[in-house]
Structures are given as C-alpha cells and as structure tokens.
Write a protein that holds these residues in place. Structure first.
Motif, PDB file in Angstrom:
ATOM      1  N   ALA A 111      10.890  34.311  -3.794  1.00  0.00           N
ATOM      2  CA  ALA A 111      10.616  35.604  -3.642  1.00  0.00           C
ATOM      3  C   ALA A 111      12.079  36.532  -2.882  1.00  0.00           C
ATOM      4  CB  ALA A 111       8.894  36.026  -3.391  1.00  0.00           C
ATOM      5  N   THR A 112      11.538  37.837  -4.157  1.00  0.00           N
ATOM      6  CA  THR A 112      12.606  39.418  -3.305  1.00  0.00           C
ATOM      7  C   THR A 112      11.865  39.748  -2.935  1.00  0.00           C
ATOM      8  OG1 THR A 112      12.974  39.366  -5.210  1.00  0.00           O
ATOM      9  CG2 THR A 112      14.140  37.944  -4.496  1.00  0.00           C
ATOM     10  N   GLN A 113      10.486  40.178  -3.179  1.00  0.00           N
ATOM     11  CA  GLN A 113       9.979  41.610  -3.045  1.00  0.00           C
ATOM     12  C   GLN A 113       9.442  41.649  -2.066  1.00  0.00           C
ATOM     13  OE1 GLN A 113       6.860  40.676  -5.641  1.00  0.00           O
ATOM     14  NE2 GLN A 113       7.689  40.597  -7.642  1.00  0.00           N
ATOM     15  N   TYR A 114       8.968  40.649  -0.882  1.00  0.00           N
ATOM     16  CA  TYR A 114       8.552  41.141   0.161  1.00  0.00           C
ATOM     17  C   TYR A 114       8.729  39.658   0.857  1.00  0.00           C
ATOM     18  CZ  TYR A 114       4.795  42.843   3.521  1.00  0.00           C
ATOM     19  OH  TYR A 114       4.146  43.454   4.918  1.00  0.00           O
ATOM     20  N   PRO A 115       9.058  39.601   2.640  1.00  0.00           N
ATOM     21  CA  PRO A 115       8.935  39.039   3.273  1.00  0.00           C
ATOM     22  C   PRO A 115       7.769  38.619   3.282  1.00  0.00           C
ATOM     23  CG  PRO A 115       9.968  40.745   4.428  1.00  0.00           C
ATOM     24  CD  PRO A 115       9.183  41.738   3.163  1.00  0.00           C
ATOM     25  N   GLY A 116       7.706  36.882   3.119  1.00  0.00           N
ATOM     26  CA  GLY A 116       6.586  35.466   3.095  1.00  0.00           C
ATOM     27  C   GLY A 116       6.378  35.406   2.044  1.00  0.00           C
ATOM     28  N   ALA A 117       6.738  36.294   1.077  1.00  0.00           N
ATOM     29  CA  ALA A 117       5.557  36.733  -0.245  1.00  0.00           C
ATOM     30  C   ALA A 117       6.829  35.320  -0.954  1.00  0.00           C
ATOM     31  CB  ALA A 117       5.947  37.592  -0.675  1.00  0.00           C
ATOM     32  N   VAL A 118       5.499  34.947  -2.267  1.00  0.00           N
ATOM     33  CA  VAL A 118       6.027  33.899  -3.473  1.00  0.00           C
ATOM     34  C   VAL A 118       6.113  34.432  -5.066  1.00  0.00           C
ATOM     35  CG1 VAL A 118       6.555  31.354  -3.890  1.00  0.00           C
ATOM     36  CG2 VAL A 118       6.320  31.883  -1.876  1.00  0.00           C
ATOM     37  N   ASP A 119       6.232  34.605  -5.714  1.00  0.00           N
ATOM     38  CA  ASP A 119       6.116  35.087  -6.407  1.00  0.00           C
ATOM     39  C   ASP A 119       6.971  34.323  -7.807  1.00  0.00           C
ATOM     40  OD1 ASP A 119       9.170  35.975  -6.853  1.00  0.00           O
ATOM     41  OD2 ASP A 119       8.776  37.996  -7.926  1.00  0.00           O
ATOM     42  N   SER A 120       7.929  33.059  -7.918  1.00  0.00           N
ATOM     43  CA  SER A 120       7.891  32.386  -8.806  1.00  0.00           C
ATOM     44  C   SER A 120       8.032  31.027  -8.135  1.00  0.00           C
ATOM     45  CB  SER A 120       8.955  32.923  -9.245  1.00  0.00           C
ATOM     46  OG  SER A 120      10.256  33.094  -8.260  1.00  0.00           O
ATOM     47  N   VAL A 121       8.392  30.271  -9.115  1.00  0.00           N
ATOM     48  CA  VAL A 121       8.911  28.553  -8.471  1.00  0.00           C
ATOM     49  C   VAL A 121       9.826  28.677  -8.945  1.00  0.00           C
ATOM     50  CG1 VAL A 121       5.994  28.334  -6.849  1.00  0.00           C
ATOM     51  CG2 VAL A 121       6.598  27.141  -9.526  1.00  0.00           C
ATOM     52  N   THR A 122      10.522  26.743  -8.831  1.00  0.00           N
ATOM     53  CA  THR A 122      11.649  27.065  -9.584  1.00  0.00           C
ATOM     54  C   THR A 122      11.288  24.904 -10.077  1.00  0.00           C
ATOM     55  OG1 THR A 122      12.918  28.314  -8.764  1.00  0.00           O
ATOM     56  CG2 THR A 122      14.112  26.157 -10.197  1.00  0.00           C
ATOM     57  N   VAL A 123      11.130  25.473 -11.205  1.00  0.00           N
ATOM     58  CA  VAL A 123      11.424  23.106 -12.501  1.00  0.00           C
ATOM     59  C   VAL A 123      12.566  23.161 -12.380  1.00  0.00           C
ATOM     60  CG1 VAL A 123      10.197  22.420 -14.086  1.00  0.00           C
ATOM     61  CG2 VAL A 123       8.747  23.450 -12.404  1.00  0.00           C
ATOM     62  N   ILE A 124      12.960  21.448 -12.382  1.00  0.00           N
ATOM     63  CA  ILE A 124      14.146  21.489 -12.497  1.00  0.00           C
ATOM     64  C   ILE A 124      13.688  20.275 -13.910  1.00  0.00           C
ATOM     65  CG2 ILE A 124      16.381  20.711 -11.998  1.00  0.00           C
ATOM     66  CD1 ILE A 124      14.711  21.514  -9.339  1.00  0.00           C
ATOM     67  N   ALA A 125      13.602  21.038 -15.335  1.00  0.00           N
ATOM     68  CA  ALA A 125      13.151  19.980 -16.005  1.00  0.00           C
ATOM     69  C   ALA A 125      14.055  18.431 -16.341  1.00  0.00           C
ATOM     70  CB  ALA A 125      12.635  21.124 -17.467  1.00  0.00           C
ATOM     71  N   THR A 126      13.721  17.670 -16.383  1.00  0.00           N
ATOM     72  CA  THR A 126      14.487  16.217 -16.908  1.00  0.00           C
ATOM     73  C   THR A 126      13.873  16.213 -18.376  1.00  0.00           C
ATOM     74  OG1 THR A 126      12.995  14.959 -16.020  1.00  0.00           O
ATOM     75  CG2 THR A 126      14.922  15.795 -14.216  1.00  0.00           C
TER      76      THR A 126
END
Length: 388
Positions: free
Chosen positions: A45-60
């Motif tokens: 996340a880049t919006q606010y310290p401590g925030a997570v607005d997305s997660v990342t998946v490595i599809a296989t």
C-alpha cells in the motif's frame, strides 16, 4: 514416468475492497492489473502508513510431459513478490524440469535445493507455486477435484468471520460483527492490541453483546505484545470467553509462547508465520500452542501442509488453516477433527474478481462447501489475459 516439462509465472496485483489498515481512499472494486516482472512490486500500500490496499499473487502454470496442465499460485500481501517470482523462474523451474510430476514426489529435493536461500519463508512461499500447480494438474487429469484425490472426510466445514479491523471504530467493528451474525456465522475473530487494554475490553464487550453467549469469539494480536503485556492483556480479556488468542508474541519466539501458555488459560493459536513442519513440531512439543494455523502458501503448498496437519493430529492439536478460503476450505474437507476455515470479509479472490472461473467453494450460513470443479478451481486472470 510423467515429468514436469515447463513452469511459467505471471504476477498479478489484486486490489482489496476493504483496505487492511487506515486509508484515506474510498474502497472500490479492483481492476485486474498485471505487474511487470522487471519492475518493482506494487503489492504494498502507498496511500497511508500501515494500510494495505492490495495483495500480490504470483500465478503459476505447469505443463507435464503428457500434455496436462495445472494452475497454482504463490501469494504475499506486501513484501517480496518480485523475489518470489525470481525464485520460481530462476531456481525452482530449472530444478523442477524433468522431475516427477506426481504431487509431492519432487518437493523434498527441490526444498533441499533452495536451502542455501533459507529453509522457509520466501523459499517455501515460492515452492508453493509449483506444488499447487502439480496437485491441480493431477486432479484435472483425473477429472476430479483436489479434495477428491486426497480423500474428502466431510461435505462441509465450519467457517468463521474474520477481518483486519483494529483500525475500525467501535461502531464500525460492531456493525461488521452484526453482518457476520446476520450471515449465519457462529464464530468470529477480531483484532486486538490497542495501546490501552481498557479499549480492547470495551470493544470485546460490545462484540460479545452482539454475539451472545453461544457464539465463539477469537482474538488476534498479530505479534504486538511482549510476554508480560500479553499475560496481563489475555488474562483481562479472558472474561469474554475466548476460544483462542492468536499470535500474541513475535511468531518466532518459541520460549515466550511456551512461558505464556503456562501463565494463561486461553488456548494459544500460532502458525500463519511458521514455515516448516519442524517448526510446528517445535511449538507443539514445547507446549507453546494448542492450535496451529498453517498458511498453505507460506509452508510450501499442499504437500507440506498435509504433513503438518498429520503431525499436529498425532500430537493432539487442532488444525485450522489460515486465510485463503478458496484453497484452505477445500483442504479442510480432507482433515480429521473439526477444522474451521477463515473467511476475511470481502477478501476472497473470487469476490474481488481475480479468478478466471467461478469460486470453487461457497460459504453460507457459517459453513463452507465445495462447488463442482476440476483441480483446485483457482485459475487467476493473469494467464487468461496472457493467452487472449
């Protein structure tokens, strides 16, 4: 012998509807957005310290020598997505090609191959991408689901409502718990760890008032406390009849958890940040946990997850898989005992539009059931975009 012929990866960012932490941005539906492998990860996340607005998946995607294909994934909410993909592309794929494609047969050798980079953590997270794809390919080739080829023990599993809600106001928290009760959940989990335990007490009292006396209430401190602080906090919060306290201390503090277990009566749950069967067994033999919650991705896939679950059962511990209900819910159907599946509000991959196919599971009235599908039924849109 059927062998592994090819392993491919694609990185995909999944935007969350409800940010995991305080954010100034309004929640909204995400749009599928690939992440270039050569660029920096945008999963944090880049919006606010401590925030997570997305997660990342490595599809296989794995291709076997008989032509069968299987789909899997590795997953990291914020940190290390590019490193996970690099391990898969640069180290795991070359080591895997030509080895047995039967699920589990190559796992130990490839894990040993990765040990120079660490026995667990980013290495096991990456290895899950191959392991899941091999299980998916095996089940797809048999026109069955993975739970069927493992051996289903039940047709449904208990699910509990969960949320990343420490930053919620008390009114927002109570509203969330009411939604879970209205949806038929008979167990919920909330975050604790406010600077003043009196505030946690007030919030739990309000939650228990909504739940009533018969629904289960679990709390999760996300490694926030010291040993003495955890002792005082859990003993104070126990008045609200807690089913477990999750990760009260730093996840790798074995001695601290063992001592805390001697000081409190609330069962301790750990596991989402443990990475090997050996570490789980360390905690159980030390009496440092009564409940284990292996995250199927973080431990390296289905192969080691089943070993961890079997070891926990032998040692008399309950097993409740951590997060990822589309995956962990299917495996819960194969486990002994009475496993619970965690359903974080508005965070399922299918709900977020990240999957190319309908969800392989349904959660309704506090129970998880499996929908008709082949393999794992978890194919991310990253490959769909690539192949179109």
């Amino acid at each position: 012998m059927t062998t592994i012929e090819r392993l491919e990866t694609r990185t995909q960012r999944v935007r969350l509807t409800r940010p995991w932490g305080p954010s100034h941005a309004a929640p909204g539906k995400w749009v599928a957005e690939p992440v270039e492998a050569s660029g920096p990860s945008t999963g944090s996340a880049t919006q606010y310290p401590g925030a997570v607005d997305s997660v990342t998946v490595i599809a296989t995607r794995v291709t076997r020598s008989d032509g069968a294909q299987g789909f899997g994934f590795s997953w990291t909410p914020q940190i290390g997505a590019s490193a996970v993909q690099a391990l898969l592309d640069d180290d795991i794929a070359p080591a895997a090609i030509g080895r047995s494609a039967t699920p589990g047969e190559a796992w130990d050798d490839i894990w040993a191959h990765l040990h120079e980079a660490g026995g667990g953590g980013i290495t096991t997270i990456a290895l899950a991408g191959l392991d899941l794809a091999l299980w998916d390919a095996e089940a797809r080739a048999a026109s069955a689901s993975v739970s069927q080829i493992i051996g289903r023990r039940r047709e449904s599993a208990r699910a509990y409502g969960s949320g990343v809600n420490l930053h919620y106001s008390q009114d927002e928290l109570v509203a969330q718990v009411r939604r879970w009760v209205d949806a038929g959940f008979d167990a919920v989990k909330i975050k604790v760890g406010k600077p003043d335990v009196a505030e946690d007490l007030d919030r739990l009292a309000a939650v228990r008032d909504v739940l009533g006396p018969d629904r289960a209430l679990m709390i999760d401190a996300n490694q926030r406390w010291t040993l003495d602080r955890a002792t005082d906090a859990v003993n104070a919060l126990a008045v609200h009849d807690l089913a477990w306290i999750e990760e009260p201390l730093r996840a790798d503090d074995l001695a601290g958890h063992a001592e805390l277990a001697r000081r409190i009566e609330v069962p301790i749950a750990v596991g989402e940040n443990l990475h090997t069967r050996h570490r789980f067994e360390d905690f159980l033999h030390a009496g440092a946990a009564q409940i284990v919650q292996p995250n199927i991705i973080r431990v390296g896939g289905i192969t080691p997850f089943l070993r961890i679950a079997a070891a926990a059962a032998d040692l008399g511990a309950a097993v409740h898989p951590h997060l990822l209900p589309e995956l962990s819910g299917q495996l819960a159907l194969t486990l002994p005992g009475d496993p619970w599946t965690e359903d974080v509000e508005d965070a399922g991959f299918a709900t977020l539009g990240a999957l190319a196919d309908p969800s392989p599971v349904t959660i309704a009235d506090g129970r998880l059931t499996e929908n008709a599908h082949a393999g794992l039924g978890i194919r991310f849109t990253a490959f769909e975009r690539d192949d179109s």
